[in-house]
Motif scaffolding. Structure first.
Motif, PDB file in Angstrom:
ATOM      1  N   THR A 154      -2.623  -1.148  -9.343  1.00  0.00           N
ATOM      2  CA  THR A 154      -2.289   0.256  -9.016  1.00  0.00           C
ATOM      3  C   THR A 154      -0.907   0.660  -9.537  1.00  0.00           C
ATOM      4  OG1 THR A 154      -1.256   0.158  -6.801  1.00  0.00           O
ATOM      5  CG2 THR A 154      -3.673   0.140  -6.872  1.00  0.00           C
ATOM      6  N   TYR A 155      -0.828   1.889 -10.008  1.00  0.00           N
ATOM      7  CA  TYR A 155       0.435   2.422 -10.541  1.00  0.00           C
ATOM      8  C   TYR A 155       1.458   2.613  -9.425  1.00  0.00           C
ATOM      9  CZ  TYR A 155      -2.040   3.226 -14.911  1.00  0.00           C
ATOM     10  OH  TYR A 155      -2.736   3.049 -16.071  1.00  0.00           O
ATOM     11  N   THR A 156       0.985   3.052  -8.241  1.00  0.00           N
ATOM     12  CA  THR A 156       1.940   3.310  -7.147  1.00  0.00           C
ATOM     13  C   THR A 156       2.630   2.013  -6.743  1.00  0.00           C
ATOM     14  OG1 THR A 156      -0.012   3.257  -5.725  1.00  0.00           O
ATOM     15  CG2 THR A 156       1.027   5.390  -6.027  1.00  0.00           C
ATOM     16  N   ARG A 157       1.859   0.911  -6.629  1.00  0.00           N
ATOM     17  CA  ARG A 157       2.471  -0.355  -6.226  1.00  0.00           C
ATOM     18  C   ARG A 157       3.422  -0.848  -7.322  1.00  0.00           C
ATOM     19  NH1 ARG A 157      -1.886  -3.296  -4.975  1.00  0.00           N
ATOM     20  NH2 ARG A 157      -1.809  -3.200  -2.707  1.00  0.00           N
ATOM     21  N   THR A 158       2.999  -0.729  -8.587  1.00  0.00           N
ATOM     22  CA  THR A 158       3.837  -1.210  -9.698  1.00  0.00           C
ATOM     23  C   THR A 158       5.159  -0.450  -9.739  1.00  0.00           C
ATOM     24  OG1 THR A 158       1.763  -1.598 -10.895  1.00  0.00           O
ATOM     25  CG2 THR A 158       3.799  -1.795 -12.155  1.00  0.00           C
ATOM     26  N   GLN A 159       5.076   0.871  -9.589  1.00  0.00           N
ATOM     27  CA  GLN A 159       6.278   1.709  -9.625  1.00  0.00           C
ATOM     28  C   GLN A 159       7.205   1.379  -8.454  1.00  0.00           C
ATOM     29  OE1 GLN A 159       7.007   4.609 -12.026  1.00  0.00           O
ATOM     30  NE2 GLN A 159       8.867   3.692 -11.186  1.00  0.00           N
ATOM     31  N   THR A 160       6.634   1.254  -7.255  1.00  0.00           N
ATOM     32  CA  THR A 160       7.429   1.006  -6.047  1.00  0.00           C
ATOM     33  C   THR A 160       8.167  -0.332  -6.116  1.00  0.00           C
ATOM     34  OG1 THR A 160       5.794   2.246  -4.778  1.00  0.00           O
ATOM     35  CG2 THR A 160       7.316   0.913  -3.505  1.00  0.00           C
ATOM     36  N   PHE A 161       7.508  -1.355  -6.659  1.00  0.00           N
ATOM     37  CA  PHE A 161       8.066  -2.716  -6.620  1.00  0.00           C
ATOM     38  C   PHE A 161       8.477  -3.245  -7.994  1.00  0.00           C
ATOM     39  CE2 PHE A 161       4.950  -2.733  -2.980  1.00  0.00           C
ATOM     40  CZ  PHE A 161       5.913  -2.690  -1.979  1.00  0.00           C
ATOM     41  N   LEU A 162       8.815  -2.335  -8.925  1.00  0.00           N
ATOM     42  CA  LEU A 162       9.120  -2.768 -10.300  1.00  0.00           C
ATOM     43  C   LEU A 162      10.183  -3.877 -10.323  1.00  0.00           C
ATOM     44  CD1 LEU A 162       7.843  -1.840 -12.919  1.00  0.00           C
ATOM     45  CD2 LEU A 162       9.732  -0.254 -13.251  1.00  0.00           C
ATOM     46  N   ALA A 163      11.297  -3.660  -9.630  1.00  0.00           N
ATOM     47  CA  ALA A 163      12.387  -4.653  -9.634  1.00  0.00           C
ATOM     48  C   ALA A 163      11.958  -5.942  -8.944  1.00  0.00           C
ATOM     49  CB  ALA A 163      13.616  -4.074  -8.940  1.00  0.00           C
ATOM     50  N   GLU A 164      11.220  -5.811  -7.819  1.00  0.00           N
ATOM     51  CA  GLU A 164      10.789  -7.003  -7.066  1.00  0.00           C
ATOM     52  C   GLU A 164       9.767  -7.830  -7.861  1.00  0.00           C
ATOM     53  OE1 GLU A 164      12.037  -3.948  -3.979  1.00  0.00           O
ATOM     54  OE2 GLU A 164      11.044  -3.923  -5.920  1.00  0.00           O
ATOM     55  N   PHE A 165       8.843  -7.132  -8.580  1.00  0.00           N
ATOM     56  CA  PHE A 165       7.892  -7.870  -9.427  1.00  0.00           C
ATOM     57  C   PHE A 165       8.655  -8.682 -10.463  1.00  0.00           C
ATOM     58  CE2 PHE A 165       4.291  -4.805  -8.398  1.00  0.00           C
ATOM     59  CZ  PHE A 165       3.512  -5.779  -7.786  1.00  0.00           C
ATOM     60  N   ALA A 166       9.657  -8.057 -11.088  1.00  0.00           N
ATOM     61  CA  ALA A 166      10.439  -8.765 -12.107  1.00  0.00           C
ATOM     62  C   ALA A 166      11.126  -9.989 -11.499  1.00  0.00           C
ATOM     63  CB  ALA A 166      11.463  -7.819 -12.723  1.00  0.00           C
ATOM     64  N   ASP A 167      11.743  -9.817 -10.322  1.00  0.00           N
ATOM     65  CA  ASP A 167      12.426 -10.941  -9.665  1.00  0.00           C
ATOM     66  C   ASP A 167      11.473 -12.105  -9.390  1.00  0.00           C
ATOM     67  OD1 ASP A 167      14.781  -9.573  -9.658  1.00  0.00           O
ATOM     68  OD2 ASP A 167      14.717  -9.016  -7.530  1.00  0.00           O
TER      69      ASP A 167
ATOM     70  N   HIS B 156       0.841  -1.208   0.000  1.00  0.00           N
ATOM     71  CA  HIS B 156       0.000   0.000   0.000  1.00  0.00           C
ATOM     72  C   HIS B 156       0.879   1.263   0.000  1.00  0.00           C
ATOM     73  CE1 HIS B 156      -3.376  -2.626   0.744  1.00  0.00           C
ATOM     74  NE2 HIS B 156      -2.836  -3.046   1.869  1.00  0.00           N
ATOM     75  N   PRO B 157       1.782   1.375  -0.995  1.00  0.00           N
ATOM     76  CA  PRO B 157       2.686   2.533  -1.014  1.00  0.00           C
ATOM     77  C   PRO B 157       1.964   3.857  -1.282  1.00  0.00           C
ATOM     78  CG  PRO B 157       2.971   1.215  -2.999  1.00  0.00           C
ATOM     79  CD  PRO B 157       2.070   0.430  -2.089  1.00  0.00           C
ATOM     80  N   ASP B 158       0.674   3.789  -1.618  1.00  0.00           N
ATOM     81  CA  ASP B 158      -0.101   5.040  -1.765  1.00  0.00           C
ATOM     82  C   ASP B 158      -0.455   5.611  -0.397  1.00  0.00           C
ATOM     83  OD1 ASP B 158      -1.782   2.817  -1.308  1.00  0.00           O
ATOM     84  OD2 ASP B 158      -3.529   3.946  -1.969  1.00  0.00           O
ATOM     85  N   TYR B 159      -0.259   4.797   0.677  1.00  0.00           N
ATOM     86  CA  TYR B 159      -0.588   5.266   2.024  1.00  0.00           C
ATOM     87  C   TYR B 159       0.621   5.207   2.959  1.00  0.00           C
ATOM     88  CZ  TYR B 159      -2.403   5.416   6.756  1.00  0.00           C
ATOM     89  OH  TYR B 159      -2.588   5.747   8.078  1.00  0.00           O
ATOM     90  N   PHE B 160       1.279   4.029   3.029  1.00  0.00           N
ATOM     91  CA  PHE B 160       2.431   3.900   3.924  1.00  0.00           C
ATOM     92  C   PHE B 160       3.691   4.469   3.275  1.00  0.00           C
ATOM     93  CE2 PHE B 160      -0.275   0.360   5.565  1.00  0.00           C
ATOM     94  CZ  PHE B 160      -0.370   0.798   6.880  1.00  0.00           C
TER      95      PHE B 160
END
Length: 433
Positions: free
Chosen positions: A344-357, A175-179
Motif C-alpha cells: 500500500t502507498y499509504t503505509r509506504t509513505q507513512t513509514f518511508l524512513a522506518e522502512f529504510a532503517d 494501517h495508516p489508511d484508517y488509523f
C-alpha cells in the motif's frame, strides 16, 4: 438443513471460518473470484464448493456470511437482502459464534498469526480446541471447549468480539489508511480490553499495553523484571532458542522453541501465561512448544544449493526488523539479503524512513515495485523514494531476478503482504532452467 453461503470465501478469515463450520458438520458453500489464492487449498481438500460470483448462488433457505470487502450492493448481498435471508458480516457472525466456547482472541499490531497458531497447537493437545488463524487455516471440533482466533484491529473489527480471554502482543502504528496515529490505535485496543470477560495476557515490555485499563485481571509477560511472566537466560543454538520462565520472580520451568529472535520468545511467553492460568499440564506445554512448525508465510524456508529462500509476510518496519534478526540468528555464517515489496502507498509513505532503517539491517537490499491497494491513490510516491534512503540498494523485477544468484552463500528473505511470492517463483524457475 440450513446452508451457509460465504460471499468471498477465499478471504484469510472467511476461508478458515468456512473450514470450521464444515468440520462441525454444517453445510457450507461459497463464492469468490476465479484467480487462485492460497487460502482455497484447504477448502478444496474438504470438497467445499467454491463458485464464481453470481446472484443465483443465493437461495432462500440459506444464511449468508459476507466478507468485509463486499458492499451491500454486491450482487449476492443484494440478492440475499431481496430474498429476506439472514446476512451476517464476517466479524459479526464470529462475534456470536465464539460465545459457545472458552474463547481466546489473539490481537496486537504484530505477531497475531504466529501466536494464534502456537496457542492452537499447544491447547489442542490438552483440550478439544477449534481455531481460526489469519493465514487461512481453520479447524473445527464438534465437542470444542476452546476457540482460539486471530482478532484484527483494522477498522476496529475486533470490537465485534467479547472473548473470554485476550492475548495482546503489542501496539504499534499501522494501517495508516484508517488509523490517525498510534494513540488512535491504542484507543481501539483500550475499547477491546473493556470487552474481555475473564482475563488479559499483555506484553508488559510494550509501553502502551502498560497503560491499558480493564475490568478483568491483566497478566503481563516479557523480558523486563516487572512482568508476571518473565523470560530469563535466553540461549540460542542451531536448533532454536531455550529460556527459563519465572512466574512473579520464582522459577517455573525451562522451555525450548524451534524459532529464532526475541519476538518468538515473547509469543511463547504469552501462550505459557495463558496455559498456566488455564492449568494446562506443563509437560504437554513443553512438548508442544518444542514441536511447533510455524504458520503459513511466516519464515517459510526452502533450501536451494547454498541459498536459503524464505517467504515471509513482514510488511511493517517492526516485522522486517524481526525477520532479519531471526535470519541472522539462525544463519550467522550466511549473507542476509532482503527482497522487499512495500504493501500500500499509504503505509509506504507513512513509514518511508522506518522502512529504510529496518532494511538497512540486512547485508544487501532489493526492492520491488509498491503493491498498491484498490482503496487508495498513489500520489507521486515511487519505489525510488525508498531506494534513495538505502545505500547500495537495487530495484528488481521478475525479468531482473537473476541478480540474486550472485549472493551464493546467503539467506534470501522475500518479504511483503502483496504478491511478493511471484518474484520468488520467478527466481526458482530461473534456477531450475
Amino acid at each position: 438443513m440450513t446452508t451457509y453461503h460465504f460471499v468471498g470465501i477465499k478471504g484469510t478469515g472467511m476461508s478458515p471460518l468456512a473450514q470450521i463450520l464444515h468440520d462441525m458438520k454444517y453445510d457450507i458453500q461459497g463464492s469468490d473470484i476465479e484467480q487462485y489464492i492460497f487460502t482455497q487449498q484447504a477448502l478444496e481438500e474438504r470438497n467445499i464448493p467454491v463458485l464464481p460470483f453470481g446472484a443465483n448462488n443465493v437461495k432462500s433457505d440459506q444464511v449468508v456470511i459476507a466478507g468485509n470487502a463486499f458492499p451491500n450492493d454486491h450482487e449476492e448481498v443484494a440478492k440475499a437482502t431481496e430474498l429476506g435471508v439472514p446476512v451476517y458480516r464476517y466479524h459479526h457472525f464470529l462475534g456470536e459464534f465464539i460465545k459457545k466456547f472458552i474463547s481466546v482472541a489473539v490481537t496486537g499490531s504484530h505477531g497475531k498469526t504466529s501466536t494464534t497458531g502456537l496457542l492452537a497447537h499447544v491447547l489442542g493437545a490438552a483440550k478439544p480446541t477449534s481455531y481460526l488463524i489469519g493465514d487461512g487455516s481453520g479447524k473445527g471440533k464438534e465437542d470444542s471447549e476452546y476457540f482460539v482466533f486471530e482478532a484484527c484491529e483494522y477498522r476496529r473489527h475486533f470490537l465485534s468480539y467479547e472473548p473470554s480471554y485476550a492475548i495482546m502482543t503489542n501496539i504499534d502504528f499501522d494501517h495508516p489508511d484508517y488509523f490517525k496515529d498510534v494513540n488512535d490505535v491504542f484507543d481501539a485496543f483500550q475499547s477491546m480490553a473493556l470487552q474481555v470477560q475473564k482475563g488479559i495476557i499483555a506484553c508488559g515490555d510494550d509501553p502502551y499495553l502498560q497503560q491499558m485499563q480493564a475490568k478483568v485481571p491483566v497478566m503481563f509477560y516479557g523480558l523486563n523484571d516487572n512482568n508476571d511472566f518473565q523470560a530469563r537466560n535466553i540461549q540460542v543454538n542451531e536448533k532454536g532458542t531455550t529460556f527459563d520462565v519465572f512466574v512473579r520472580n520464582s522459577f517455573h520451568e525451562t522451555f525450548s522453541i524451534p524459532g529464532f529472535g526475541t519476538h518468538h520468545v515473547l509469543n511463547a511467553l504469552s501462550v505459557i501465561a495463558l496455559c498456566h492460568y488455564e492449568q494446562v499440564d506443563v509437560n504437554i506445554l513443553k512438548e508442544q512448544l518444542a514441536t511447533f512448525k510455524g504458520v503459513k508465510r511466516r519464515f517459510t524456508e526452502k533450501k536451494i544449493g547454498q541459498q536459503i529462500l524464505i517467504d515471509d509476510y513482514a510488511h511493517h518496519p517492526t516485522e522486517i526488523k524481526a525477520t532479519i534478526e531471526s535470519a541472522q540468528q539462525k544463519y550467522p555464517d550466511k549473507e542476509v539479503v532482503a527482497i522487499f515489496q512495500p504493501h500500500t502507498y499509504t503505509r509506504t509513505q507513512t513509514f518511508l524512513a522506518e522502512f529504510a532503517d529496518s532494511l538497512n539491517q540486512a547485508d544487501a537490499v532489493y526492492l520491488c515495485d509498491i503493491f498498491g491497494s484498490a482503496r487508495e491513490n498513489s500520489g507521486n510516491l515511487k519505489i525510488e523514494n525508498l531506494q534513495e534512503r538505502i545505500p547500495n540498494s537495487n530495484i528488481i523485477g521478475e525479468d531482473t531476478i537473476d541478480l540474486l544468484s550472485k549472493h551464493t552463500n546467503s539467506v534470501l528473505l522475500f518479504m511483503g503482504a502483496g504478491d511478493i511470492q511471484k518474484y520468488q517463483r520467478a527466481y526458482e524457475s530461473q534456477l531450475a532452467s
